[in-house]
Each structure stands twice: as structure tokens, then as C-alpha cells.
Motif scaffolding. Sequence first.
Motif, PDB file in Angstrom:
ATOM      1  N   ALA A  96       0.779  -1.148   0.195  1.00 13.60           N
ATOM      2  CA  ALA A  96       0.118  -0.236   0.265  1.00 13.60           C
ATOM      3  C   ALA A  96       0.527   0.892   0.009  1.00 13.60           C
ATOM      4  O   ALA A  96       1.876   1.296   0.599  1.00 13.60           O
ATOM      5  CB  ALA A  96      -1.142  -0.113   1.357  1.00 13.60           C
ATOM      6  N   VAL A  97       0.025   2.436  -1.067  1.00 10.81           N
ATOM      7  CA  VAL A  97       0.840   3.186  -0.925  1.00 10.81           C
ATOM      8  C   VAL A  97       0.190   5.074  -0.548  1.00 10.81           C
ATOM      9  O   VAL A  97      -0.708   4.842  -1.258  1.00 10.81           O
ATOM     10  CB  VAL A  97       1.429   3.691  -2.134  1.00 10.81           C
ATOM     11  N   GLN A  98       0.021   5.236   1.028  1.00 13.30           N
ATOM     12  CA  GLN A  98      -0.632   5.933   1.412  1.00 13.30           C
ATOM     13  C   GLN A  98      -0.029   7.742   1.196  1.00 13.30           C
ATOM     14  O   GLN A  98       1.145   8.059   0.340  1.00 13.30           O
ATOM     15  CB  GLN A  98      -0.649   6.204   3.053  1.00 13.30           C
ATOM     16  N   LEU A  99      -1.016   7.911  -0.111  1.00 15.93           N
ATOM     17  CA  LEU A  99      -0.939  10.012  -0.317  1.00 15.93           C
ATOM     18  C   LEU A  99      -1.829  10.392   0.717  1.00 15.93           C
ATOM     19  O   LEU A  99      -2.830  10.581   1.485  1.00 15.93           O
ATOM     20  CB  LEU A  99      -1.926   9.553  -1.525  1.00 15.93           C
ATOM     21  N   THR A 100      -0.294  11.377   0.999  1.00 11.59           N
ATOM     22  CA  THR A 100      -1.005  12.587   1.768  1.00 11.59           C
ATOM     23  C   THR A 100      -0.796  13.758   0.930  1.00 11.59           C
ATOM     24  O   THR A 100      -0.288  14.089   0.024  1.00 11.59           O
ATOM     25  CB  THR A 100       0.055  12.786   2.796  1.00 11.59           C
ATOM     26  N   VAL A 101      -1.432  15.416   1.790  1.00 11.60           N
ATOM     27  CA  VAL A 101      -1.833  16.823   1.155  1.00 11.60           C
ATOM     28  C   VAL A 101      -1.641  17.480   2.077  1.00 11.60           C
ATOM     29  O   VAL A 101      -1.796  16.859   3.766  1.00 11.60           O
ATOM     30  CB  VAL A 101      -2.890  16.383   0.432  1.00 11.60           C
ATOM     31  N   PRO A 102      -0.923  18.359   2.016  1.00 11.13           N
ATOM     32  CA  PRO A 102      -0.323  19.886   3.272  1.00 11.13           C
ATOM     33  C   PRO A 102      -1.824  20.199   3.465  1.00 11.13           C
ATOM     34  O   PRO A 102      -3.092  19.721   3.035  1.00 11.13           O
ATOM     35  CB  PRO A 102      -0.031  20.705   2.370  1.00 11.13           C
ATOM     36  N   GLY A 103      -1.720  20.749   4.162  1.00 12.16           N
ATOM     37  CA  GLY A 103      -2.832  20.293   5.921  1.00 12.16           C
ATOM     38  C   GLY A 103      -3.879  19.571   6.235  1.00 12.16           C
ATOM     39  O   GLY A 103      -4.777  19.960   6.868  1.00 12.16           O
ATOM     40  N   GLU A 104      -3.673  18.563   5.975  1.00  6.01           N
ATOM     41  CA  GLU A 104      -4.350  17.075   6.182  1.00  6.01           C
ATOM     42  C   GLU A 104      -3.847  16.819   7.602  1.00  6.01           C
ATOM     43  O   GLU A 104      -2.537  16.665   7.302  1.00  6.01           O
ATOM     44  CB  GLU A 104      -4.787  16.303   5.189  1.00  6.01           C
ATOM     45  N   ASP A 105      -4.186  16.155   8.021  1.00  2.00           N
ATOM     46  CA  ASP A 105      -3.595  15.014   9.616  1.00  2.00           C
ATOM     47  C   ASP A 105      -3.208  13.719   9.281  1.00  2.00           C
ATOM     48  O   ASP A 105      -2.425  13.180   9.813  1.00  2.00           O
ATOM     49  CB  ASP A 105      -4.575  15.489  10.133  1.00  2.00           C
ATOM     50  N   GLY A 106      -3.723  13.165   8.186  1.00  2.00           N
ATOM     51  CA  GLY A 106      -3.474  12.341   7.879  1.00  2.00           C
ATOM     52  C   GLY A 106      -3.568  11.721   6.531  1.00  2.00           C
ATOM     53  O   GLY A 106      -4.089  12.327   5.473  1.00  2.00           O
ATOM     54  N   PRO A 107      -3.250  10.922   6.250  1.00  2.00           N
ATOM     55  CA  PRO A 107      -3.652  10.033   4.296  1.00  2.00           C
ATOM     56  C   PRO A 107      -4.709  10.275   4.457  1.00  2.00           C
ATOM     57  O   PRO A 107      -5.447   9.977   4.245  1.00  2.00           O
ATOM     58  CB  PRO A 107      -3.092   8.987   4.549  1.00  2.00           C
ATOM     59  N   VAL A 108      -5.026  11.190   2.685  1.00  2.00           N
ATOM     60  CA  VAL A 108      -6.359  11.302   1.955  1.00  2.00           C
ATOM     61  C   VAL A 108      -6.471  10.155   1.374  1.00  2.00           C
ATOM     62  O   VAL A 108      -8.017  10.224   0.384  1.00  2.00           O
ATOM     63  CB  VAL A 108      -6.567  12.522   1.587  1.00  2.00           C
ATOM     64  N   ALA A 109      -6.015   9.747   0.504  1.00  2.00           N
ATOM     65  CA  ALA A 109      -6.306   7.781  -0.144  1.00  2.00           C
ATOM     66  C   ALA A 109      -4.649   7.129  -0.116  1.00  2.00           C
ATOM     67  O   ALA A 109      -4.643   7.336   0.330  1.00  2.00           O
ATOM     68  CB  ALA A 109      -6.881   8.414  -1.507  1.00  2.00           C
ATOM     69  N   ALA A 110      -5.399   6.027  -0.607  1.00  2.00           N
ATOM     70  CA  ALA A 110      -3.431   4.631  -0.474  1.00  2.00           C
ATOM     71  C   ALA A 110      -4.332   4.132  -1.983  1.00  2.00           C
ATOM     72  O   ALA A 110      -5.000   4.005  -2.447  1.00  2.00           O
ATOM     73  CB  ALA A 110      -4.156   4.145   0.148  1.00  2.00           C
ATOM     74  N   LEU A 111      -3.114   3.703  -2.827  1.00  2.00           N
ATOM     75  CA  LEU A 111      -2.507   3.320  -3.597  1.00  2.00           C
ATOM     76  C   LEU A 111      -2.207   1.568  -3.296  1.00  2.00           C
ATOM     77  O   LEU A 111      -1.106   1.625  -2.426  1.00  2.00           O
ATOM     78  CB  LEU A 111      -1.701   3.731  -4.945  1.00  2.00           C
ATOM     79  N   LEU A 112      -3.314   0.264  -3.900  1.00  2.00           N
ATOM     80  CA  LEU A 112      -3.078  -1.128  -3.148  1.00  2.00           C
ATOM     81  C   LEU A 112      -2.434  -1.817  -4.130  1.00  2.00           C
ATOM     82  O   LEU A 112      -3.012  -1.383  -5.899  1.00  2.00           O
ATOM     83  CB  LEU A 112      -3.832  -1.633  -2.515  1.00  2.00           C
ATOM     84  N   ALA A 113      -1.073  -2.298  -4.847  1.00  2.34           N
ATOM     85  CA  ALA A 113      -0.062  -3.314  -5.456  1.00  2.34           C
ATOM     86  C   ALA A 113      -0.226  -3.802  -5.668  1.00  2.34           C
ATOM     87  O   ALA A 113       0.223  -4.036  -4.251  1.00  2.34           O
ATOM     88  CB  ALA A 113       1.175  -1.964  -5.648  1.00  2.34           C
ATOM     89  N   VAL A 114      -0.542  -4.306  -6.106  1.00  2.00           N
ATOM     90  CA  VAL A 114      -0.724  -6.457  -6.734  1.00  2.00           C
ATOM     91  C   VAL A 114       0.232  -7.029  -7.336  1.00  2.00           C
ATOM     92  O   VAL A 114       0.479  -6.928  -8.584  1.00  2.00           O
ATOM     93  CB  VAL A 114      -2.435  -6.916  -6.723  1.00  2.00           C
ATOM     94  N   GLN A 115       1.129  -7.333  -6.758  1.00  2.24           N
ATOM     95  CA  GLN A 115       1.794  -8.147  -8.126  1.00  2.24           C
ATOM     96  C   GLN A 115       1.644  -9.426  -7.786  1.00  2.24           C
ATOM     97  O   GLN A 115       2.467 -10.270  -6.385  1.00  2.24           O
ATOM     98  CB  GLN A 115       3.004  -7.724  -7.589  1.00  2.24           C
ATOM     99  N   ASP A 116       1.985 -10.536  -8.396  1.00  2.00           N
ATOM    100  CA  ASP A 116       1.543 -12.181  -7.762  1.00  2.00           C
ATOM    101  C   ASP A 116       2.906 -12.417  -8.617  1.00  2.00           C
ATOM    102  O   ASP A 116       3.389 -11.604  -9.292  1.00  2.00           O
ATOM    103  CB  ASP A 116       0.938 -12.563  -9.096  1.00  2.00           C
ATOM    104  N   PRO A 117       3.334 -13.429  -7.915  1.00  2.00           N
ATOM    105  CA  PRO A 117       4.615 -14.508  -7.504  1.00  2.00           C
ATOM    106  C   PRO A 117       5.367 -14.218  -9.032  1.00  2.00           C
ATOM    107  O   PRO A 117       6.373 -14.549  -9.149  1.00  2.00           O
ATOM    108  CB  PRO A 117       4.000 -15.197  -6.981  1.00  2.00           C
ATOM    109  N   GLU A 118       4.769 -14.382  -9.738  1.00  2.00           N
ATOM    110  CA  GLU A 118       4.405 -15.476 -11.711  1.00  2.00           C
ATOM    111  C   GLU A 118       5.444 -14.065 -12.935  1.00  2.00           C
ATOM    112  O   GLU A 118       5.647 -14.572 -13.326  1.00  2.00           O
ATOM    113  CB  GLU A 118       3.197 -15.833 -12.079  1.00  2.00           C
ATOM    114  N   GLY A 119       5.016 -13.092 -11.361  1.00  2.00           N
ATOM    115  CA  GLY A 119       5.629 -11.981 -12.867  1.00  2.00           C
ATOM    116  C   GLY A 119       3.949 -11.305 -13.529  1.00  2.00           C
ATOM    117  O   GLY A 119       5.352 -10.751 -14.610  1.00  2.00           O
ATOM    118  N   GLY A 120       3.127 -11.531 -13.728  1.00  5.31           N
ATOM    119  CA  GLY A 120       1.742 -11.160 -14.191  1.00  5.31           C
ATOM    120  C   GLY A 120       1.660 -10.040 -14.604  1.00  5.31           C
ATOM    121  O   GLY A 120       3.133  -8.678 -14.197  1.00  5.31           O
TER     122      GLY A 120
END
Length: 366
Positions: A46-70
Motif C-alpha cells: 500500500a502507498v498512502q497519499l498525503t496532502v498539506p494541511g490534512e492530519d492523515g493520508p487522504v487516499a491510498a494505492l494498493l499495488a498487487v504483484q503476483d509471484p509469477e510476474g504477471g
Amino acid sequence: MERSQAWLLYVLAGAVAFAAVLGAWYVAGRLTGEEPAPERSGFLAAVQLTVPGEDGPVAALLAVQDPEGGDPGVYLIPPDLLLEGPNGEYVFAADAMAAGDLAADLGRVVDAPIDAVHTVPVSDLGEWAGTTELQVDLEKPVSVDLQSGVLVVKDGGTVSVADLPAVFSSPGANRRELTALQTAVVDAALEAAALRPVAERRRLTGSSASPSVEGATLADVVARMTSATAVVETFPAGTRVAEGQFAFVPKPAEIQANITRRSPAYDAAVTVQVLNGSGRVGAGEAVVEKLASLDVDLPAPLNADSFSYAQTQILAGAETLPVARDIRAILGRGVVLDGPDLPDGMVQVIVGHDFKAQESGTKDQP
């Protein structure tokens, strides 16, 4: 003594010869620049995204990579996505990120461990892309409130990188449309970044990232997200409004098909082997795609012993009858039979001529 010395010489000669061959292979590999390919390994990060002036992250990205390299998948996690707390209670993604519990709460929803969590400013999307404008693809225009006024983004329009904090922190009158815009922005940024040299992208990921838990490094995650083959989508979820509160509600079947089974830790108790018994090209792959929502291992389809099967057969091994019946319900056809010769935990699906690959619905389920 002479015989002992002779045997010793034979052994030493063999060892020297083996070492010489091994050394020659290594030197040849170094001279030709050929090195063994590294073992592929997958991750859910997961990559959390922050913006100035906000107490916590405003969104996130979930990166999914299978072991077979697809091809990797990237899923935008909006702040109002419902996750699961330690006692089974609903938790908004925004609260989980603010409390530092995103890995645990999201892991319960996808039924797989989150290997790493990183936090970066949303402006890093522009840094990765190496541009000041991002061209987006949208189904319908989306309005965003900025300090300078209302920004209306249409299909094929552009979003300034300077406006990304406002785009991701805006509450938005229509959460579905705003989330669609945010997903389109991420897609455009990663697509633009994919055109840049890998070395440049790796240099950009070390400056503003927070320390990661044990798992994939941010550089590794960004390298896969910007690989030009990544598919960017909103996290699989429907929507609902209860007592005036809007929320994205996860869709378990789509999560199982697109995220859970691609986790390196995924290990199902039942294996379903699909065999093409009709001879139609793509029939086996179509069945595998339909069964992807089941909590089972799904190896690549194979050909059956013949292509003369008129009716689809579902052979159930020991203690797999419930899974076989689920398969019958999903496909909407076929006969469930006992498979006494199958290994324990194995179901074999022989696709017959009664199955049409282009069929999208089932006869037993709405």
C-alpha cells in the motif's frame, strides 16, 4: 597403499575437473553479460497519499504483484472505503490510515497480508510522471472545488499537478465521480512515468518516502506500478448511503478474483483443474475466469483426453463436493460426479460442448 593413493588421485582429479568446469561457466557468463535471472516474487503493498494541511493520508494505492510476474494491478483506496477492524467492526480507510492500522484492516478485507506500507505526498505522482499536466480518461465530466474556482474536467482533459492536493482532499458532492477522477489521475501519472527510464524513477522514490515495514521497498513498488503493463482501477466496491453517511462497500467476489489469489501467501485447500473437452479455443480459459471468485487454486487449463464431451462434467475428489456444487451453480450447467481416482482436495472440470465461452450469465444465479 598404492591402491589407496590411486583412489585418492582419482577423487582429486574429479574435484579439480568439476571446479574447472564451474569456473569456466562462471567466467563465460560474466564475459557475455549473462547472469541468472532473479527469482520472481510477488507482493501486496500500500502507498498512502498525503496532502498539506490534512492530519492523515487522504487516499491510498494498493499495488498487487503476483509471484509469477504477471501484469501488476493498482487499486485506488478512497478514504470512505469500509475496512474491517480487529473485532469485525466497520472501519473507514481514512481512520485506519490515520491510526496506522491500514495494513491490518485492509489485510482482513483482502484476506491476505499486506507486505509493505509506504507514505508519500500526492504531489509525488507528478514527480514520477515528470510532467506538470496529466491527461485523463473519464466517462463523464467531474467538477472539483479549487481555491481559484470550480474545475470541470472532461474526458481527454488535463489536471495540473499543482491541483492534485485539492483533487484528492476535496470532499466532492458526488463521491463516485470524484473517485473516478482520482483513479484516472493515478492512471495518467503511472502511464506517463512508464515512459521514463527506470533509473530516473528509482531515484525519485527515496526522498519523500516514509520508512516501510518489512516487505517490498518503495522503489520496487513504484517500478512495478510504472511498468507500462499495470492496470489501474478503483478498489472493487459498491456504494451505499446509511443515515446520510456515504461509503464504498467492498465486493468479496471481485476482491477474491483480482487481489486475494494473486497474493504470494495465497494457498487454498482445494485445487480445481479445468480440462477442455470441447476443443473450442479459449473454452478452458473462460471457465477459469468464471471460477476466479472461488477460494480455490486454479492452475492453467489443459486439454482433456478427447474433444468429444457433449456435457460438462465436474468430478469431485474427497471432501470437495460443496466446491463442485458451487462450480455447477457458477457455470449454470454440467453434472457433478464422484471422482474416486482424484487426489484429496481436487476437483476436475471437463468442459463440454454445452458450455459457450461467450456466455456471461448463469442459469442458476441471477
